[in-house]
Design a protein around this motif. Structure first.
Motif, PDB file in Angstrom:
ATOM      1  N   GLN A  90       0.847  -1.185   0.000  1.00 33.02           N
ATOM      2  CA  GLN A  90       0.000   0.000   0.000  1.00 33.02           C
ATOM      3  C   GLN A  90       0.887   1.242   0.000  1.00 33.02           C
ATOM      4  N   CYS A 118      -4.437  -1.420  -1.075  1.00 37.23           N
ATOM      5  CA  CYS A 118      -3.778  -2.690  -1.368  1.00 37.23           C
ATOM      6  C   CYS A 118      -3.630  -2.857  -2.874  1.00 37.23           C
ATOM      7  N   SER A 174       4.232   0.624   2.183  1.00 36.62           N
ATOM      8  CA  SER A 174       4.339  -0.480   3.131  1.00 36.62           C
ATOM      9  C   SER A 174       4.001  -1.805   2.458  1.00 36.62           C
ATOM     10  N   LEU A 227       2.512  -5.331   2.728  1.00 37.77           N
ATOM     11  CA  LEU A 227       1.507  -5.943   3.596  1.00 37.77           C
ATOM     12  C   LEU A 227       1.690  -7.450   3.721  1.00 37.77           C
ATOM     13  N   LYS A 228       2.069  -8.074   2.600  1.00 38.40           N
ATOM     14  CA  LYS A 228       2.125  -9.534   2.591  1.00 38.40           C
ATOM     15  C   LYS A 228       2.950 -10.011   1.401  1.00 38.40           C
TER      16      LYS A 228
END
Length: 295
Positions: free
Chosen positions: A13, A67, A102, A104-105
């Motif tokens: 994101q 996202c 950032s 996230l996954k």
């Protein structure tokens, strides 16, 4: 001994105000894209290969992502194990600091997985406020929403108009010509289009009761250039009485852009890429080898 190359699907994101968009920009350009920073961060992990992120969903300058996703190949020396998903997330975030980006996954995927082509749907949210001018917005909101009107919206009319967008249509009347990318079909299938109340990111301490925040949500496998921002501005025009819901239906059928006072494309600051969805079987290679009827 062969080297350890692994493909990862990365969910990330960003606050898009300071970037030229999500895709890589020339290094000589004053304002760079989110992809530039992702690749610099990944290159600091000292992979064997030159890292390239393949972005699933393009966003323009000033547009944000709650996202987004991309795939990336990271190859390490033969004597080093591939990064675990958790370690990769931590390492990339460490090297991205202090950028407003950032991770996230991260998910290990098969070597032929493609973040863009395997995406089943993309959901965008356009956030706006009524009841004030842009200069009257709380300062923390000014890059996160569009002060669309000092008047309030006729929400039932907007909801009626939004229903005409749902389904398969030629959206030629709701797109902008993008000279920087190849021609793409204007025929798209919109799965969702609706309006719902939103909230301020940071509540106004003076409690300005005139402000009303709204989220316009659109879901489709893909969109044409500026489609979401143009649909949003047309729906706002309906909510202000400049267009009727029937006008939306007519302009879709005639494939012509609607005309209304202050006919503008909704600004990028209110647009968020909210979600990119994938088939779970594509994210887990072991499931891909099983037929749908297997137990």
């Amino acid at each position: 001994m062969s080297s350890n190359k692994v493909r990862y699907l990365i969910f990330f994101q960003y606050f898009g105000t300071k970037y030229s968009g999500v895709v890589r920009a020339p290094e000589t350009q004053a304002v760079l894209g989110v992809q530039n920073y992702l690749e610099v961060a990944a290159q600091k992990l000292r992979p064997v290969n030159k890292v390239k992120f393949t972005i699933s969903s393009r966003t323009d300058s000033g547009v944000h992502a709650i996202c987004n996703s991309a795939h990336v190949d990271i190859e390490r020396d033969p004597d080093k194990s591939p990064f675990s998903e958790a370690i990769l997330v931590k390492a990339l975030n460490f090297h991205l600091h202090p950028e407003p980006i950032s991770i996230l996954k991260a998910i290990r995927v098969s070597d032929d997985f493609h973040a863009r082509f395997k995406a089943m749907s993309r959901t965008y949210c356009y956030r706006l406020v009524t009841g004030c001018k842009h200069t009257d917005l709380p300062v923390f909101e000014r890059n996160l929403c569009w002060a669309a009107s000092q008047s309030h919206l006729d929400v039932p009319q907007i909801q009626e108009a939004a229903r005409f967008f749902v389904g398969t249509h030629d959206f030629s009347g709701f797109r902008s010509a993008d000279k920087n990318t190849p021609f793409k079909s204007p025929v798209k299938t919109l799965l969702q289009a609706y309006i719902a109340p939103s909230t301020s990111v940071l509540q106004d301490p003076l409690q300005n009761s005139d402000l009303q925040y709204w989220d316009f949500t659109f879901k489709s496998k893909s969109f044409t250039y500026n489609q979401v921002r143009r649909m949003t501005s047309a729906l706002v025009a309906v909510g202000l009485g400049h267009l009727t819901p029937q006008h939306i239906k007519i302009h879709l059928e005639e494939r012509k852009p609607p005309v209304f006072p202050l006919n503008i494309v909704a600004p990028p600051c209110g647009l968020f890429l909210k979600e990119v969805e994938y088939d779970e079987r594509d994210l887990k290679p072991e499931l891909r080898r099983r037929s749908p009827g297997d137990t």
